[in-house]
Scaffold this motif. Structure first.
Motif, PDB file in Angstrom:
ATOM      1  N   HIS A   1       0.865  -1.164  -0.139  1.00 33.27           N
ATOM      2  CA  HIS A   1       0.099  -0.221  -0.061  1.00 33.27           C
ATOM      3  C   HIS A   1       0.762   1.189   0.185  1.00 33.27           C
ATOM      4  O   HIS A   1       0.304   2.421   0.361  1.00 33.27           O
ATOM      5  CB  HIS A   1      -0.904   0.044   1.289  1.00 33.27           C
ATOM      6  CG  HIS A   1      -1.933  -1.176   1.206  1.00 33.27           C
ATOM      7  ND1 HIS A   1      -3.002  -1.233   0.137  1.00 33.27           N
ATOM      8  CD2 HIS A   1      -2.048  -2.278   1.947  1.00 33.27           C
ATOM      9  CE1 HIS A   1      -3.540  -2.371   0.358  1.00 33.27           C
ATOM     10  NE2 HIS A   1      -2.984  -2.785   1.569  1.00 33.27           N
TER      11      HIS A   1
ATOM     12  N   GLU B   1      -4.479   4.280 -11.646  1.00 31.27           N
ATOM     13  CA  GLU B   1      -3.999   4.181 -10.217  1.00 31.27           C
ATOM     14  C   GLU B   1      -4.518   5.319  -9.405  1.00 31.27           C
ATOM     15  O   GLU B   1      -4.426   5.360  -8.084  1.00 31.27           O
ATOM     16  CB  GLU B   1      -2.584   3.769  -9.940  1.00 31.27           C
ATOM     17  CG  GLU B   1      -1.560   4.840 -10.323  1.00 31.27           C
ATOM     18  CD  GLU B   1      -1.191   4.898 -11.755  1.00 31.27           C
ATOM     19  OE1 GLU B   1      -0.146   5.580 -11.906  1.00 31.27           O
ATOM     20  OE2 GLU B   1      -1.961   4.654 -12.539  1.00 31.27           O
TER      21      GLU B   1
ATOM     22  N   GLN C   1     -10.396   3.117  -4.114  1.00 25.58           N
ATOM     23  CA  GLN C   1      -9.967   1.660  -3.808  1.00 25.58           C
ATOM     24  C   GLN C   1      -9.585   1.770  -2.383  1.00 25.58           C
ATOM     25  O   GLN C   1      -9.726   0.702  -1.703  1.00 25.58           O
ATOM     26  CB  GLN C   1      -9.102   0.828  -4.654  1.00 25.58           C
ATOM     27  CG  GLN C   1      -8.513  -0.234  -4.444  1.00 25.58           C
ATOM     28  CD  GLN C   1      -9.535  -1.395  -4.320  1.00 25.58           C
ATOM     29  OE1 GLN C   1      -9.902  -1.960  -5.331  1.00 25.58           O
ATOM     30  NE2 GLN C   1     -10.065  -1.901  -3.076  1.00 25.58           N
ATOM     31  N   ASP C   2      -8.738   2.688  -2.101  1.00 28.25           N
ATOM     32  CA  ASP C   2      -7.980   2.697  -0.777  1.00 28.25           C
ATOM     33  C   ASP C   2      -8.939   3.173   0.338  1.00 28.25           C
ATOM     34  O   ASP C   2      -8.420   3.278   1.290  1.00 28.25           O
ATOM     35  CB  ASP C   2      -6.892   3.593  -0.752  1.00 28.25           C
ATOM     36  CG  ASP C   2      -5.536   2.840  -1.528  1.00 28.25           C
ATOM     37  OD1 ASP C   2      -5.731   1.622  -1.887  1.00 28.25           O
ATOM     38  OD2 ASP C   2      -4.908   3.601  -1.985  1.00 28.25           O
ATOM     39  N   LYS C   3     -10.120   3.537   0.119  1.00 30.52           N
ATOM     40  CA  LYS C   3     -11.122   4.105   1.177  1.00 30.52           C
ATOM     41  C   LYS C   3     -12.233   3.075   1.495  1.00 30.52           C
ATOM     42  O   LYS C   3     -13.045   3.415   2.046  1.00 30.52           O
ATOM     43  CB  LYS C   3     -11.600   5.384   0.680  1.00 30.52           C
ATOM     44  CG  LYS C   3     -10.610   6.436   0.490  1.00 30.52           C
ATOM     45  CD  LYS C   3     -11.175   7.933  -0.363  1.00 30.52           C
ATOM     46  CE  LYS C   3     -10.039   8.984  -0.461  1.00 30.52           C
ATOM     47  NZ  LYS C   3      -9.180   9.087   0.649  1.00 30.52           N
TER      48      LYS C   3
ATOM     49  N   ASP D   1     -13.317  -1.378   2.105  1.00 32.46           N
ATOM     50  CA  ASP D   1     -12.713  -2.617   2.415  1.00 32.46           C
ATOM     51  C   ASP D   1     -13.379  -3.672   1.165  1.00 32.46           C
ATOM     52  O   ASP D   1     -13.890  -4.619   1.435  1.00 32.46           O
ATOM     53  CB  ASP D   1     -12.936  -3.055   3.636  1.00 32.46           C
ATOM     54  CG  ASP D   1     -12.418  -4.111   4.061  1.00 32.46           C
ATOM     55  OD1 ASP D   1     -11.304  -4.677   3.438  1.00 32.46           O
ATOM     56  OD2 ASP D   1     -12.872  -5.024   4.955  1.00 32.46           O
TER      57      ASP D   1
END
Length: 316
Positions: A69, A159, A167-169, A171
């Protein structure tokens, strides 16, 4: 000492997001924003070998890789892709990150091809535990074109567009099926036909069966803005009907950031009793007046993640 993994071994040891297929001793996808996720143990360096099948008159393809990450790093497919692995156990994400409109991804073979993966030492690939998957069907804005400027391929940032940042926020895993210029009336670039024709096809030669996901999002319409609302309404209704017959599980319709055909999309959603992802005011910064730039992507990403979380919570 290095350990070599074939495309088949890569597929067995990875989660594949988007549409990937083993063909001709390659792990291949026609899609920008496709992701391979794997856990690497017992190695401090990974080397990828890719086939750079870009159109000969256009720039090289790009790939992006990140480990645990951290920040994504971009690599031209024309150069070796070597990635340092800092820990004993590393989550590695590999993304198809740049192509061009002239790459023939439909009838030809100018998509992204991974031919081998090498690990320094006695490394292993471990398939990550699966998470819920949200599949997003869209166009260049979903795919991640023109985020960083006007350079084809090099300035594409799947990205870092609104899907990549969302995507990173959240689950869950986000899987894109998106082509530049795609619409329900307008064919996409790369020889790709209108959306209803690629709904169930990997490319011109190969059908693509339905895959179960936790949620599907249809994000189409902005490229059909030059057609009449009546023509769009007919084609969009046909597309949504075909989509619902094919795909099991919940489906949501998304209004384009430019609000193109918004009333038709809302009416179609009401008719089929589908939720709508409203996007008014989500994005105020664009590369070209249509495609969100990095600032615009940063504005839209948390709103998109919030909308997906709400929809998933309502249906789980």
């Amino acid at each position: 000492m290095t350990k070599l993994f074939t495309p088949t071994e890569m597929a067995e040891g990875s989660l594949l997001l988007g549409r990937w297929q083993l063909q001709n001793d390659e792990l291949y996808t026609p899609l920008l924003g496709g992701v391979i996720k794997t856990i690497v143990t017992g190695s401090d360096q990974l080397t990828l070998t890719v086939a750079n099948r870009h159109h000969p008159l256009m720039p090289s393809h790009y790939w992006a890789v990140r480990v645990n990450h951290t920040a994504w790093r971009r690599y031209s497919a024309a150069l070796p892709i070597e990635v340092a692995l800092p820990a004993e156990r590393n989550l590695v994400e590999i993304m198809t990150a740049g192509n061009t409109d002239l790459d023939d991804v439909w009838s030809g073979n100018q998509g992204f091809a991974l031919t081998k993966l090498e690990l320094k030492g006695a490394g292993r690939l471990i398939k990550p535990s699966p998470r819920p998957v949200v599949a997003i069907y869209g166009d260049s804005i979903t795919a991640g074109c023109w985020v960083n400027g006007y350079g084809a391929s090099s300035d594409y940032r799947p990205e870092q567009n609104f899907v990549g940042l969302a995507q990173d926020k959240i689950d869950v895993d986000l899987a894109r099926v998106a082509y530049s210029a795609a619409g329900v009336l307008r064919p996409a670039t790369g020889g790709v036909p209108v959306a209803i024709d690629w709904l169930d096809h990997f490319n011109a030669q190969t059908p693509w069966p339905p895959h179960p996901v936790s949620l599907s999002v249809i994000n189409l319409g902005v490229n059909d803005r030059r057609f009449s609302e009546a023509d769009f309404a007919t084609a969009y209704e046909q597309y949504v009907t075909a989509f619902l017959k094919r795909q099991t599980g919940p489906v949501a319709l998304m209004i384009p950031f430019a609000q193109s055909m918004a009333n038709v999309i809302r009416a179609t959603a009401q008719y089929h009793q589908l939720p709508v992802i409203e996007t008014t005011g989500w994005c105020a910064s664009f590369t070209d007046g249509l495609h969100p730039d990095l600032t615009g992507a940063q504005q839209a990403a948390p709103r998109f993640a919030k909308a997906l979380t709400r929809l998933l919570n309502e249906r789980m």
